[in-house]
Design an enzyme around this catalytic site. Structure first.
Site, PDB file in Angstrom:
ATOM      1  N   SER A  67     -10.566  -0.768   3.587  1.00 58.78           N
ATOM      2  CA  SER A  67      -9.805  -0.949   4.824  1.00 58.78           C
ATOM      3  C   SER A  67      -9.362   0.412   5.349  1.00 58.78           C
ATOM      4  O   SER A  67      -8.748   1.182   4.612  1.00 58.78           O
ATOM      5  CB  SER A  67      -8.544  -1.767   4.564  1.00 58.78           C
ATOM      6  OG  SER A  67      -8.874  -3.025   4.043  1.00 58.78           O
TER       7      SER A  67
ATOM      8  N   GLU B 229      -4.927   3.786   6.455  1.00 53.95           N
ATOM      9  CA  GLU B 229      -4.641   3.522   5.048  1.00 53.95           C
ATOM     10  C   GLU B 229      -5.086   4.683   4.149  1.00 53.95           C
ATOM     11  O   GLU B 229      -4.328   5.115   3.289  1.00 53.95           O
ATOM     12  CB  GLU B 229      -5.321   2.212   4.625  1.00 53.95           C
ATOM     13  CG  GLU B 229      -4.643   1.577   3.429  1.00 53.95           C
ATOM     14  CD  GLU B 229      -5.613   0.879   2.509  1.00 53.95           C
ATOM     15  OE1 GLU B 229      -6.023   1.483   1.514  1.00 53.95           O
ATOM     16  OE2 GLU B 229      -5.940  -0.282   2.802  1.00 53.95           O
TER      17      GLU B 229
ATOM     18  N   ARG C 269       0.840  -1.214   0.000  1.00 56.03           N
ATOM     19  CA  ARG C 269       0.000   0.000   0.000  1.00 56.03           C
ATOM     20  C   ARG C 269       0.876   1.265   0.000  1.00 56.03           C
ATOM     21  O   ARG C 269       0.566   2.248   0.675  1.00 56.03           O
ATOM     22  CB  ARG C 269      -0.929   0.043   1.215  1.00 56.03           C
ATOM     23  CG  ARG C 269      -1.976  -1.045   1.258  1.00 56.03           C
ATOM     24  CD  ARG C 269      -3.021  -0.856   0.164  1.00 56.03           C
ATOM     25  NE  ARG C 269      -4.140  -1.756   0.342  1.00 56.03           N
ATOM     26  CZ  ARG C 269      -4.135  -3.024  -0.055  1.00 56.03           C
ATOM     27  NH1 ARG C 269      -3.081  -3.517  -0.688  1.00 56.03           N
ATOM     28  NH2 ARG C 269      -5.194  -3.793   0.141  1.00 56.03           N
TER      29      ARG C 269
END
Ligand code: EPU
Length: 343
Positions: A241, A339, A164
């Site tokens: 998420s 995130e 990520r």
């Protein structure tokens, strides 16, 4: 480029929270952006957005213009043998692009079906799901460097992809918004090699009696799994998420396993990845709201997803995130990182 004043951003973030951009413009071509660069005040770094699916506004944006990078289109650049080079413009909705590649008989992105957002944001996050990340198929990323007003292309290596993560999250000179991604190229394949390492996919295909899956079969399985677990942002505000899965050292993981034998752990090159969703569920937050009348909550089906039940503010969702993070820290001694981009 046409700037709009005091522009409401609710429809431009999948959390569906209210925030206002003092100045807002849609960028529909590289040419427009380059012309704007030539005349603009260089000290001001715009806030770049795509589909708004990985973004939490906790306040209005007054200090900088908000630019939605939205040129459309996709094409085959090079088609020879088994490898095919395709290019998508930054404003293409990601899932529509994945379906388009499958319709061309190309594989490589099927595990990434149904991820919300635009193509241009995909490399920033190095989007990943069901055992695949775009770092594996991304060939290059074409950008406009807002600091110089020139174009710049990044090869796969220059993108510095991680979990990520990529150079675009923290490029040189504190310039998270320095590079406006305009186009992304992918190296896809005419020969399909299924990637079924992620347990749920195999089980889902077996249940549908698919023994020799095509790329489209895998895409359908991924869509079904996502729809069963993750809330549809069109129905309930969310950004997927909310936390990254934390990566800890092996010794820390062993310690935790001794204390919590049921804890899922995934050993990798960088360390041991823990399942943030599992950690959060143990704290009792799954399905709860910040307080009984709050519309900021933790999703009932997946503890890693924070949701806006209606009229939650971004600040409330952030307060919920902090409360969840504090409880995970207290119970496991593990820090969770957000995130999505929090503005
Ligand atoms: N789990 C729980 N309780 C929960 C949620 C999960 O115990 O409420 C457990 C699951 O049982 C499983 C483990 O946690 O053992 C992992 O759960 P899952 O397979 O759902 O995946 P994840 O690690 O929570 C990651 C990505 C998702 C991606 C899936 C599938 C991150 C931060 N998230 O989630 O990506 O779709 O894997 O590959 O890496 C996103 O980034 O927005 C996103 C949705």
């Amino acid at each position: 480029m046409h700037f709009l004043r005091n522009f409401p951003l609710r429809a431009f973030n999948t959390f569906g929270v209210q925030a206002t951009a003092q100045r807002f413009a849609t960028v529909s071509s590289e040419h427009d952006l380059l012309s704007w660069c030539a005349s603009r005040d260089r000290d001001e770094t715009p806030l770049l957005i795509g589909g708004g699916s990985n973004l939490l506004f906790t306040r209005d944006v007054v200090e900088a213009p908000v630019l939605q990078i939205a040129p459309r289109g996709a094409r085959v650049v090079f088609d020879e043998g088994d490898t095919v080079l395709v290019e998508a413009m930054a404003g293409e909705p990601w899932h529509a692009f994945v379906l388009w590649t499958l319709a061309q008989g190309l594989s490589g992105l099927e595990n990434l079906s149904l991820i919300p957002g635009f193509v241009g944001a995909a490399p920033v996050q190095n989007i990943g799901a069901y055992g695949v990340e775009i770092s594996e198929s991304c060939d290059s990323v074409a950008t406009v460097d807002l600091a110089t007003g020139n174009t710049r292309e990044f090869s796969n290596t220059e993108c510095a992809f991680g979990y990520r993560d990529s150079v675009f999250k923290h490029a040189e000179a504190a310039a998270r918004d320095r590079y406006a991604i305009m186009r992304v190229r992918f190296r896809l394949s005419r020969k399909f090699t299924p990637r079924l390492d992620y347990g749920d996919i195999k089980a889902r295909l077996e249940r549908s009696n698919v023994t020799q899956p095509s790329a489209s079969d895998v895409s359908r399985a991924v869509i079904a799994i996502r729809q069963s677990k993750l809330p549809d942002p069109a129905v309930i505000g969310n950004a997927g998420s909310f936390f990254k899965n934390p990566v800890v050292e092996a010794s820390v993981a062993n310690d935790l396993k001794a204390r919590f034998p049921a804890m899922p752990q995934y050993a990798g090159k960088a360390g041991v990845k823990l399942a943030a969703g599992w950690l959060i569920e143990q704290t009792g937050w799954k399905g709860r709201r910040l307080h009984p009348f709050s519309e900021a909550g933790v999703h009932t089906q997946h503890a890693l997803v924070l949701v806006n039940h209606g009229a939650a503010t971004g600040a409330e969702i952030w307060e919920l995130a902090e409360a969840v993070r504090a409880d995970v820290q207290e119970m496991f001694g593990v820090a969770l990182d957000a995130e999505p981009r929090v503005v």
